[in-house]
Motif scaffolding. Structure first.
Motif, PDB file in Angstrom:
ATOM      1  N   LEU A 197      -7.281  -6.138  -5.195  1.00  0.00           N
ATOM      2  CA  LEU A 197      -7.014  -4.872  -5.884  1.00  0.00           C
ATOM      3  C   LEU A 197      -5.528  -4.514  -5.881  1.00  0.00           C
ATOM      4  CD1 LEU A 197     -10.088  -2.774  -4.726  1.00  0.00           C
ATOM      5  CD2 LEU A 197      -9.631  -3.677  -7.014  1.00  0.00           C
ATOM      6  N   LEU A 198      -4.849  -4.725  -4.762  1.00  0.00           N
ATOM      7  CA  LEU A 198      -3.418  -4.434  -4.721  1.00  0.00           C
ATOM      8  C   LEU A 198      -2.643  -5.348  -5.668  1.00  0.00           C
ATOM      9  CD1 LEU A 198      -2.740  -3.785  -0.916  1.00  0.00           C
ATOM     10  CD2 LEU A 198      -2.803  -2.113  -2.767  1.00  0.00           C
ATOM     11  N   LEU A 199      -2.942  -6.643  -5.635  1.00  0.00           N
ATOM     12  CA  LEU A 199      -2.247  -7.570  -6.532  1.00  0.00           C
ATOM     13  C   LEU A 199      -2.549  -7.258  -7.994  1.00  0.00           C
ATOM     14  CD1 LEU A 199      -2.572 -11.007  -4.690  1.00  0.00           C
ATOM     15  CD2 LEU A 199      -0.541  -9.563  -4.917  1.00  0.00           C
TER      16      LEU A 199
ATOM     17  N   ALA B  94      -1.163   3.761  -2.232  1.00  0.00           N
ATOM     18  CA  ALA B  94      -2.093   4.533  -1.393  1.00  0.00           C
ATOM     19  C   ALA B  94      -2.704   5.666  -2.200  1.00  0.00           C
ATOM     20  CB  ALA B  94      -1.374   5.069  -0.156  1.00  0.00           C
ATOM     21  N   ASP B  95      -1.890   6.339  -2.988  1.00  0.00           N
ATOM     22  CA  ASP B  95      -2.401   7.424  -3.835  1.00  0.00           C
ATOM     23  C   ASP B  95      -3.408   6.894  -4.855  1.00  0.00           C
ATOM     24  OD1 ASP B  95      -0.813   9.233  -2.470  1.00  0.00           O
ATOM     25  OD2 ASP B  95       0.711   9.363  -4.057  1.00  0.00           O
ATOM     26  N   GLU B  96      -3.094   5.775  -5.464  1.00  0.00           N
ATOM     27  CA  GLU B  96      -3.969   5.196  -6.486  1.00  0.00           C
ATOM     28  C   GLU B  96      -5.353   4.870  -5.932  1.00  0.00           C
ATOM     29  OE1 GLU B  96      -5.614   3.695  -9.893  1.00  0.00           O
ATOM     30  OE2 GLU B  96      -3.740   4.825  -9.731  1.00  0.00           O
ATOM     31  N   PHE B  97      -5.385   4.328  -4.723  1.00  0.00           N
ATOM     32  CA  PHE B  97      -6.657   3.890  -4.144  1.00  0.00           C
ATOM     33  C   PHE B  97      -7.243   4.895  -3.148  1.00  0.00           C
ATOM     34  CE2 PHE B  97      -4.693  -0.171  -5.461  1.00  0.00           C
ATOM     35  CZ  PHE B  97      -5.665  -0.557  -6.366  1.00  0.00           C
ATOM     36  N   HIS B  98      -6.593   6.064  -3.029  1.00  0.00           N
ATOM     37  CA  HIS B  98      -7.071   7.110  -2.122  1.00  0.00           C
ATOM     38  C   HIS B  98      -7.199   6.588  -0.686  1.00  0.00           C
ATOM     39  CE1 HIS B  98      -7.905   9.668  -5.595  1.00  0.00           C
ATOM     40  NE2 HIS B  98      -8.380   8.588  -6.174  1.00  0.00           N
ATOM     41  N   LEU B  99      -6.118   5.936  -0.236  1.00  0.00           N
ATOM     42  CA  LEU B  99      -6.067   5.375   1.109  1.00  0.00           C
ATOM     43  C   LEU B  99      -4.875   5.957   1.855  1.00  0.00           C
ATOM     44  CD1 LEU B  99      -6.687   1.627   0.203  1.00  0.00           C
ATOM     45  CD2 LEU B  99      -8.318   3.163   1.304  1.00  0.00           C
ATOM     46  N   ASP B 100      -4.897   5.808   3.169  1.00  0.00           N
ATOM     47  CA  ASP B 100      -3.745   6.205   3.977  1.00  0.00           C
ATOM     48  C   ASP B 100      -2.591   5.249   3.708  1.00  0.00           C
ATOM     49  OD1 ASP B 100      -5.781   6.923   6.879  1.00  0.00           O
ATOM     50  OD2 ASP B 100      -5.104   8.269   5.284  1.00  0.00           O
TER      51      ASP B 100
ATOM     52  N   SER C 190      -0.588   4.128   5.862  1.00  0.00           N
ATOM     53  CA  SER C 190      -0.569   3.109   6.912  1.00  0.00           C
ATOM     54  C   SER C 190      -1.506   1.944   6.588  1.00  0.00           C
ATOM     55  CB  SER C 190      -0.925   3.716   8.262  1.00  0.00           C
ATOM     56  OG  SER C 190      -2.236   4.240   8.246  1.00  0.00           O
ATOM     57  N   THR C 191      -2.637   2.244   5.977  1.00  0.00           N
ATOM     58  CA  THR C 191      -3.590   1.197   5.595  1.00  0.00           C
ATOM     59  C   THR C 191      -2.968   0.286   4.546  1.00  0.00           C
ATOM     60  OG1 THR C 191      -5.473   2.622   6.073  1.00  0.00           O
ATOM     61  CG2 THR C 191      -5.873   0.762   4.592  1.00  0.00           C
ATOM     62  N   VAL C 192      -2.410   0.888   3.509  1.00  0.00           N
ATOM     63  CA  VAL C 192      -1.801   0.097   2.437  1.00  0.00           C
ATOM     64  C   VAL C 192      -0.583  -0.657   2.957  1.00  0.00           C
ATOM     65  CG1 VAL C 192      -0.724   0.188   0.155  1.00  0.00           C
ATOM     66  CG2 VAL C 192      -2.717   1.601   0.653  1.00  0.00           C
ATOM     67  N   SER C 193       0.152  -0.038   3.866  1.00  0.00           N
ATOM     68  CA  SER C 193       1.321  -0.702   4.444  1.00  0.00           C
ATOM     69  C   SER C 193       0.913  -1.981   5.175  1.00  0.00           C
ATOM     70  CB  SER C 193       2.036   0.260   5.394  1.00  0.00           C
ATOM     71  OG  SER C 193       3.187  -0.338   5.901  1.00  0.00           O
ATOM     72  N   ARG C 194      -0.163  -1.921   5.945  1.00  0.00           N
ATOM     73  CA  ARG C 194      -0.666  -3.119   6.646  1.00  0.00           C
ATOM     74  C   ARG C 194      -1.125  -4.172   5.640  1.00  0.00           C
ATOM     75  NH1 ARG C 194      -3.042   0.712   9.815  1.00  0.00           N
ATOM     76  NH2 ARG C 194      -5.065   0.413   8.831  1.00  0.00           N
ATOM     77  N   GLN C 195      -1.844  -3.741   4.599  1.00  0.00           N
ATOM     78  CA  GLN C 195      -2.309  -4.685   3.586  1.00  0.00           C
ATOM     79  C   GLN C 195      -1.131  -5.323   2.855  1.00  0.00           C
ATOM     80  OE1 GLN C 195      -4.886  -2.135   1.286  1.00  0.00           O
ATOM     81  NE2 GLN C 195      -6.590  -2.360   2.711  1.00  0.00           N
ATOM     82  N   ALA C 196      -0.121  -4.516   2.543  1.00  0.00           N
ATOM     83  CA  ALA C 196       1.067  -5.022   1.856  1.00  0.00           C
ATOM     84  C   ALA C 196       1.817  -6.018   2.737  1.00  0.00           C
ATOM     85  CB  ALA C 196       1.970  -3.867   1.454  1.00  0.00           C
ATOM     86  N   ALA C 197       1.903  -5.727   4.028  1.00  0.00           N
ATOM     87  CA  ALA C 197       2.583  -6.644   4.955  1.00  0.00           C
ATOM     88  C   ALA C 197       1.867  -7.995   4.979  1.00  0.00           C
ATOM     89  CB  ALA C 197       2.646  -6.035   6.350  1.00  0.00           C
ATOM     90  N   ALA C 198       0.542  -7.971   4.961  1.00  0.00           N
ATOM     91  CA  ALA C 198      -0.226  -9.219   4.943  1.00  0.00           C
ATOM     92  C   ALA C 198       0.025  -9.990   3.652  1.00  0.00           C
ATOM     93  CB  ALA C 198      -1.714  -8.926   5.106  1.00  0.00           C
TER      94      ALA C 198
ATOM     95  N   SER D 285      -8.606 -15.958  -8.266  1.00  0.00           N
ATOM     96  CA  SER D 285      -9.601 -15.043  -7.728  1.00  0.00           C
ATOM     97  C   SER D 285     -10.355 -14.346  -8.853  1.00  0.00           C
ATOM     98  CB  SER D 285      -8.931 -14.022  -6.815  1.00  0.00           C
ATOM     99  OG  SER D 285      -9.887 -13.207  -6.194  1.00  0.00           O
ATOM    100  N   LYS D 286      -9.618 -13.886  -9.860  1.00  0.00           N
ATOM    101  CA  LYS D 286     -10.248 -13.213 -10.994  1.00  0.00           C
ATOM    102  C   LYS D 286     -11.213 -14.159 -11.699  1.00  0.00           C
ATOM    103  CE  LYS D 286      -9.243 -10.386 -15.016  1.00  0.00           C
ATOM    104  NZ  LYS D 286      -9.957  -9.200 -14.571  1.00  0.00           N
TER     105      LYS D 286
END
Length: 136
Positions: free
Chosen positions: A34-36, A51-57, A59-67, A101-102
């Protein structure tokens, strides 16, 4: 409101979520996909915007982005107006992984609904879109 219809929808959504939430399609899990996808379609974005787009914190998106960055799927570009902020851009590797993936996802869905009419497929897509937009 039709209580019986709501009961059916609630249970069927729970079943659907369970069946798809822990599955990987290609090399990307759901959050990475979803992020990609978001970055690929709408262009570079900061963690807060994602984070706003997916209604997430954040910090959550930051961890996902780092990965994603660690795997080489995205890279950071500094914000020229705020040295602390940055935007994420998709790499060529990230684009290839997203395409693979798609393809795996659409092939699987295609197999699942191959016996549906084109009208049923179209209506289902429209209703899913409508449901997802109600969360915004």
């Amino acid at each position: 409101m039709d209580e019986q219809a709501l009961d059916v929808i609630e249970v069927e959504l729970a079943i659907l979520y369970r069946r798809i939430s822990n599955r990987k399609h290609g090399n990307l899990d759901r959050s990475a996909y979803l992020l990609l996808h978001q970055i690929s379609v709408y262009g570079a974005a900061g963690v807060k915007a994602l984070a706003d787009e997916f209604h997430l914190d954040v910090s959550t998106v930051s961890r996902q982005a780092a990965a994603l960055e660690q795997k080489g799927y995205v890279f950071r570009t500094p914000d020229p107006t705020d040295r602390r902020a940055y935007s994420l851009q998709i790499t060529e590797l990230g684009k290839r992984e997203l395409i693979e993936s798609k393809k795996a996802r659409t092939e699987r869905i295609g197999r699942l609904i191959r016996d549906w009419t084109e009208d049923e497929q179209q209506i289902f897509g429209e209703l899913l879109t409508r449901l997802n937009r109600t969360f915004d």
